[in-house]
Design a protein around this motif. Structure first.
Motif, PDB file in Angstrom:
ATOM      1  N   ILE A 282     -29.026   1.475 102.067  1.00 57.52           N
ATOM      2  CA  ILE A 282     -28.949   1.022 103.464  1.00 57.52           C
ATOM      3  C   ILE A 282     -27.510   1.066 103.958  1.00 57.52           C
ATOM      4  O   ILE A 282     -27.228   1.585 105.050  1.00 57.52           O
ATOM      5  CB  ILE A 282     -29.537  -0.397 103.594  1.00 57.52           C
ATOM      6  N   HIS A 283     -26.580   0.530 103.168  1.00 58.23           N
ATOM      7  CA  HIS A 283     -25.177   0.492 103.584  1.00 58.23           C
ATOM      8  C   HIS A 283     -24.637   1.913 103.815  1.00 58.23           C
ATOM      9  O   HIS A 283     -23.883   2.143 104.777  1.00 58.23           O
ATOM     10  CB  HIS A 283     -24.329  -0.215 102.528  1.00 58.23           C
ATOM     11  N   SER A 284     -25.009   2.837 102.946  1.00 63.67           N
ATOM     12  CA  SER A 284     -24.493   4.204 103.071  1.00 63.67           C
ATOM     13  C   SER A 284     -25.031   4.921 104.299  1.00 63.67           C
ATOM     14  O   SER A 284     -24.475   5.944 104.715  1.00 63.67           O
ATOM     15  CB  SER A 284     -24.827   5.010 101.810  1.00 63.67           C
ATOM     16  N   SER A 285     -26.105   4.393 104.889  1.00 64.09           N
ATOM     17  CA  SER A 285     -26.671   4.975 106.114  1.00 64.09           C
ATOM     18  C   SER A 285     -26.031   4.404 107.370  1.00 64.09           C
ATOM     19  O   SER A 285     -26.434   4.758 108.483  1.00 64.09           O
ATOM     20  CB  SER A 285     -28.183   4.720 106.164  1.00 64.09           C
ATOM     21  N   LEU A 286     -25.049   3.530 107.186  1.00 64.51           N
ATOM     22  CA  LEU A 286     -24.401   2.857 108.314  1.00 64.51           C
ATOM     23  C   LEU A 286     -22.922   3.234 108.360  1.00 64.51           C
ATOM     24  O   LEU A 286     -22.311   3.506 107.328  1.00 64.51           O
ATOM     25  CB  LEU A 286     -24.553   1.343 108.180  1.00 64.51           C
ATOM     26  N   SER A 287     -22.364   3.248 109.549  1.00 60.94           N
ATOM     27  CA  SER A 287     -20.933   3.531 109.700  1.00 60.94           C
ATOM     28  C   SER A 287     -20.344   2.490 110.639  1.00 60.94           C
ATOM     29  O   SER A 287     -20.435   2.630 111.854  1.00 60.94           O
ATOM     30  CB  SER A 287     -20.709   4.937 110.252  1.00 60.94           C
ATOM     31  N   PHE A 288     -19.802   1.448 110.067  1.00 57.66           N
ATOM     32  CA  PHE A 288     -19.327   0.320 110.859  1.00 57.66           C
ATOM     33  C   PHE A 288     -18.003   0.659 111.543  1.00 57.66           C
ATOM     34  O   PHE A 288     -17.059   1.117 110.900  1.00 57.66           O
ATOM     35  CB  PHE A 288     -19.151  -0.917 109.968  1.00 57.66           C
ATOM     36  N   THR A 289     -17.949   0.424 112.829  1.00 61.30           N
ATOM     37  CA  THR A 289     -16.702   0.577 113.583  1.00 61.30           C
ATOM     38  C   THR A 289     -16.138  -0.815 113.858  1.00 61.30           C
ATOM     39  O   THR A 289     -16.869  -1.809 113.803  1.00 61.30           O
ATOM     40  CB  THR A 289     -16.957   1.293 114.917  1.00 61.30           C
ATOM     41  N   PRO A 290     -14.845  -0.907 114.181  1.00 61.18           N
ATOM     42  CA  PRO A 290     -14.254  -2.224 114.463  1.00 61.18           C
ATOM     43  C   PRO A 290     -14.955  -2.968 115.606  1.00 61.18           C
ATOM     44  O   PRO A 290     -14.999  -4.194 115.611  1.00 61.18           O
ATOM     45  CB  PRO A 290     -12.808  -1.883 114.827  1.00 61.18           C
TER      46      PRO A 290
ATOM     47  N   ASN B 140     -18.148  -2.840 116.313  1.00 59.14           N
ATOM     48  CA  ASN B 140     -19.480  -3.265 115.884  1.00 59.14           C
ATOM     49  C   ASN B 140     -19.338  -4.571 115.107  1.00 59.14           C
ATOM     50  O   ASN B 140     -18.787  -4.607 114.014  1.00 59.14           O
ATOM     51  CB  ASN B 140     -20.107  -2.178 115.008  1.00 59.14           C
ATOM     52  N   GLU B 141     -19.855  -5.653 115.672  1.00 55.48           N
ATOM     53  CA  GLU B 141     -19.655  -6.980 115.081  1.00 55.48           C
ATOM     54  C   GLU B 141     -20.672  -7.332 114.003  1.00 55.48           C
ATOM     55  O   GLU B 141     -20.550  -8.365 113.350  1.00 55.48           O
ATOM     56  CB  GLU B 141     -19.708  -8.051 116.179  1.00 55.48           C
ATOM     57  N   SER B 142     -21.682  -6.517 113.819  1.00 59.57           N
ATOM     58  CA  SER B 142     -22.747  -6.842 112.873  1.00 59.57           C
ATOM     59  C   SER B 142     -22.202  -7.045 111.466  1.00 59.57           C
ATOM     60  O   SER B 142     -21.379  -6.269 110.973  1.00 59.57           O
ATOM     61  CB  SER B 142     -23.793  -5.724 112.843  1.00 59.57           C
ATOM     62  N   THR B 143     -22.660  -8.101 110.817  1.00 59.85           N
ATOM     63  CA  THR B 143     -22.272  -8.357 109.429  1.00 59.85           C
ATOM     64  C   THR B 143     -23.398  -8.035 108.444  1.00 59.85           C
ATOM     65  O   THR B 143     -23.198  -8.120 107.238  1.00 59.85           O
ATOM     66  CB  THR B 143     -21.848  -9.830 109.244  1.00 59.85           C
ATOM     67  N   PHE B 144     -24.590  -7.673 108.936  1.00 61.36           N
ATOM     68  CA  PHE B 144     -25.685  -7.290 108.040  1.00 61.36           C
ATOM     69  C   PHE B 144     -25.275  -6.034 107.258  1.00 61.36           C
ATOM     70  O   PHE B 144     -24.918  -5.013 107.831  1.00 61.36           O
ATOM     71  CB  PHE B 144     -26.960  -6.988 108.827  1.00 61.36           C
ATOM     72  N   PHE B 145     -25.319  -6.118 105.943  1.00 63.95           N
ATOM     73  CA  PHE B 145     -25.050  -4.974 105.042  1.00 63.95           C
ATOM     74  C   PHE B 145     -23.643  -4.390 105.240  1.00 63.95           C
ATOM     75  O   PHE B 145     -23.405  -3.247 104.889  1.00 63.95           O
ATOM     76  CB  PHE B 145     -26.091  -3.854 105.247  1.00 63.95           C
ATOM     77  N   ARG B 146     -22.715  -5.178 105.749  1.00 65.81           N
ATOM     78  CA  ARG B 146     -21.415  -4.617 106.099  1.00 65.81           C
ATOM     79  C   ARG B 146     -20.515  -4.358 104.884  1.00 65.81           C
ATOM     80  O   ARG B 146     -19.759  -3.392 104.850  1.00 65.81           O
ATOM     81  CB  ARG B 146     -20.694  -5.538 107.079  1.00 65.81           C
TER      82      ARG B 146
ATOM     83  N   CYS C 152     -24.520  -2.900 122.684  1.00 71.49           N
ATOM     84  CA  CYS C 152     -24.178  -2.286 121.408  1.00 71.49           C
ATOM     85  C   CYS C 152     -23.051  -1.264 121.578  1.00 71.49           C
ATOM     86  O   CYS C 152     -23.045  -0.483 122.529  1.00 71.49           O
ATOM     87  CB  CYS C 152     -25.396  -1.598 120.800  1.00 71.49           C
ATOM     88  N   GLN C 153     -22.119  -1.271 120.640  1.00 71.66           N
ATOM     89  CA  GLN C 153     -21.006  -0.331 120.638  1.00 71.66           C
ATOM     90  C   GLN C 153     -21.289   0.888 119.753  1.00 71.66           C
ATOM     91  O   GLN C 153     -20.575   1.877 119.815  1.00 71.66           O
ATOM     92  CB  GLN C 153     -19.739  -1.030 120.135  1.00 71.66           C
ATOM     93  N   SER C 154     -22.326   0.809 118.943  1.00 72.56           N
ATOM     94  CA  SER C 154     -22.647   1.886 118.010  1.00 72.56           C
ATOM     95  C   SER C 154     -23.323   3.047 118.723  1.00 72.56           C
ATOM     96  O   SER C 154     -23.988   2.872 119.743  1.00 72.56           O
ATOM     97  CB  SER C 154     -23.567   1.370 116.907  1.00 72.56           C
TER      98      SER C 154
END
Length: 464
Positions: free
Chosen positions: A62-70, A72-78, A437-439
């Motif tokens: 799951i984490h590898s399918s996500l690309s967190f940007t600064p 994006n405030e989400s902390t799920f799987f961050r 959403c910023q993503s």
């Protein structure tokens, strides 16, 4: 980017890592940027271990399918969960398909050495199979685990270690693998020189939790494990830890945890039959990892983990304020998202859900969504196991049906001024959140939408 290496020793270590992974998924505040779990357990088929490995693999997918940007405030799987060893497991040389007698090569010793070994170890000890752990015998474990530093896996760990990284060790004190593995591993980390980056590792910040007896095993004359010896083993080990760990300041923070309300489990020596329900003690042990990671420890300190209120059913109100502040919001927000995905997926994946307009095309049938639903299902399973265990950790109502805010045990949700209620209110907050959403990518935007909506709902319904 600072890493936290978490060594989980034996079955207890694997079970605590299971709880810790759930906390990571929910976004509990963990100080390190990257978590590197390393399991030490010769019993590779131990179901507690294989279940935790499968969970961590799901998290990583799951984490590898996500690309967190600064933004994006989400902390799920961050937080990143890294794998540097096969199955996250530090393999111990020469334990496969061998008895302890074969491991020490008893027949090749001279007569006086053989006599000494037969005085120290019973015939049952000598005949013990090495590939299912040490079955409550730390005297065996101390010899076998002394070979850790010679393994290729330990060398791989040392090669990856960098300045600023921390180490945390999880072990039980009343069994075989944990009781013997912790002091040997700590001594190796503090004084060893025959591995890469040894100076960095010798001087790294190291914390540990040692777990005292919190369960019993049914009597079984065929088993080498006798839980009636747990307390005597614990007393001996505590005295050793005091003289050889605490007094010589070889550790920066040492946590102790126990419970006198004990479940009785089936007496399985190891293998696929050894799978215990998740337990409050393992949950609390995971919070010790979080506490250590978020603090600097200049001097050796011994810590006891405690609850403000000790009852047979532990809720969020049982925690001290700092613990509650750490856990309440992220776990509740993740729980509310989990209920949406588990109970209302048909609606939220349909055209009737306005947020889907121009968003999430193809997401609901993707492998990412399959893995996310898989993990949220495991989250409910984990909570249910702790809830029905003794002592019970009863954080959530697991059967809220169409009342999504009746979710926190013992907490009445606040009333707010709105024409909408229940899942209509959840849907309204999701529709508003998707616009903020910023993503850009669907996977990121979907989780960010849920995070923003669940955070707003938490603040409206549960924040004091």
């Amino acid at each position: 980017m600072a890493k936290l290496y978490v060594f989980g020793i034996g079955g207890t270590g694997a079970r605590v890592l299971r709880s810790f992974t759930m906390m990571m998924a929910a976004g509990v505040n963990i100080g390190a940027d990257e978590i590197v779990p390393i399991i030490i357990d010769p019993d590779a088929s131990n179901a507690d271990l294989t279940r935790t490995v499968a969970l961590m693999n799901t998290y990583r997918t799951i984490h590898s399918s996500l690309s967190f940007t600064p933004k994006n405030e989400s902390t799920f799987f961050r937080k990143e969960l890294s794998q540097i060893l096969v199955n996250y497991t530090l393999r111990i040389n020469d334990t496969d398909d061998k008895t302890f007698l074969q491991f020490i090569d008893l027949p090749s010793m001279d007569k006086s050495s053989q006599a000494m070994m037969r005085m120290l170890f019973s015939e049952k000890n000598l005949g013990s199979s090495m590939d299912v752990g040490f079955k409550g015998n730390p005297n065996i474990g101390s010899i076998v685990l002394n070979q850790i530093v010679d393994s290729n896996d330990f060398q791989d760990f040392a090669n990856n270690f960098e300045s600023g990284d921390k180490i945390f060790i999880i072990s039980s004190i009343f069994g075989g693998t944990g009781a013997s593995g912790f002091p040997l591993l700590l001594k190796t980390l503090r004084t060893g020189t025959n591995f890469p980056n040894n100076d960095l590792i010798n001087h790294a910040e190291i914390g540990a939790i040692t777990i005292l007896p919190y369960f019993k095993l049914k009597n079984d004359d065929e088993s080498e494990i006798d839980s009636s010896t747990f307390i005597s083993k614990t007393k001996s080990a505590l005295a050793y830890y005091e003289n050889n760990i605490s007094k010589n300041k070889s550790i920066d923070a040492l946590y102790f945890l126990a419970d006198n309300v004990t479940n009785t489990y089936e007496n399985h020596e190891g293998g696929s039959a050894q799978q215990n329900d998740a337990h409050l003690v393992e949950f609390l042990a995971a919070t010790a990892i979080v506490d250590f990671s978020n603090k600097q420890h200049a001097n050796t300190s011994n810590k006891e983990l405690g609850l403000k209120e000790l009852t047979n059913s532990v809720t969020f109100d049982s925690f001290y304020e700092n613990q509650k502040r750490l856990l309440f919001a992220p776990l509740t927000e993740f729980m509310m998202m989990t209920n949406c995905l588990n109970h209302k997926f048909d609606y939220y994946s349909s055209k009737d859900f306005n947020a889907n307009n121009d968003n999430f095309n193809g997401l609901y049938g993707s492998s990412f969504m399959t893995e996310l639903q898989n993990l949220t299902g495991l989250f409910i399973e984990w909570l249910d196991e702790m809830k029905r265990n003794k002592r019970s950790l009863d954080l959530f109502n697991l059967n809220t049906k169409d009342k999504p805010f009746e979710v926190v045990t013992g907490v009445k949700p606040k009333k707010i001024i709105s024409l909408k209620s229940d899942y209509d209110l959840v849907t309204d907050r999701l529709n508003s959140a998707v616009k903020k959403c910023q993503s850009k990518e669907d996977n990121d935007k979907f989780l960010e939408m849920f995070f923003l909506a669940m955070r707003k709902l938490f603040n409206e319904k549960f924040n004091a």
